[in-house]
Write an enzyme that holds these catalytic residues in place. Structure first.
Site, short mmCIF file in Angstrom:
data_model
loop_
_atom_site.label_atom_id
_atom_site.label_comp_id
_atom_site.label_asym_id
_atom_site.label_seq_id
_atom_site.Cartn_x
_atom_site.Cartn_y
_atom_site.Cartn_z
N ILE A 266 -0.48 -27.13 2.76
CA ILE A 266 0.20 -26.82 1.64
C ILE A 266 0.63 -28.07 1.04
CG2 ILE A 266 1.98 -25.42 0.66
CD1 ILE A 266 1.92 -23.77 3.46
N HIS A 267 0.08 -28.30 -0.14
CA HIS A 267 0.16 -29.33 -0.94
C HIS A 267 1.25 -29.06 -2.23
CE1 HIS A 267 -0.16 -32.79 -3.53
NE2 HIS A 267 -0.50 -33.59 -2.54
#
Length: 123
Positions: free
Chosen positions: A59-60
């Site tokens: 998850i960026h």
């Protein structure tokens, strides 16, 4: 949003695996499933989590937000923590991200997607 619309070529081309972008309505990232935090970047702009059945997800938060050096990001977990679906993982300041000139799109990547033959994206 579809991966092809993410404003970063690496994510748009799904170089790291099947991806989608999320245009956030608030600044909170929650756990997508029960599992474990396998990686937390020191800048807190990205987190790796692994589900109990082996799905590895990155998850960026935002595009090029690593340049912010953690300013505007607060983690509520640490590496190796067990997590539960819906648990708050990271809070990010959307205004700070935008003021720094970065999109705040949250990118979700299944980094081991090649292992799953029936993986389907919602977008």
């Amino acid at each position: 949003i579809p991966a092809s619309e993410i404003a970063d070529p690496m994510f748009a081309q799904e170089t790291m695996g099947p991806s989608v972008g999320i245009e956030p309505s608030n600044g909170t990232v929650v756990a997508p499933f029960d599992g474990k935090v396998t990686m937390l970047f020191p800048t807190r702009h990205a987190i790796g989590v692994t589900s109990k059945d082996g799905i590895e997800v990155l998850i960026h938060i935002g595009i090029d937000t690593v340049a912010m050096n953690g300013d505007g990001f607060e983690a509520f977990i640490k590496q190796d923590d067990e997590i539960t679906k819906g648990q708050k993982l990271i809070h990010f300041d959307r205004k700070k991200i935008k003021d720094a000139g970065h999109p705040d799109t949250v990118i979700v990547v299944v980094t081991n997607g090649a292992q799953f033959t029936d993986l389907k994206k919602a977008v």
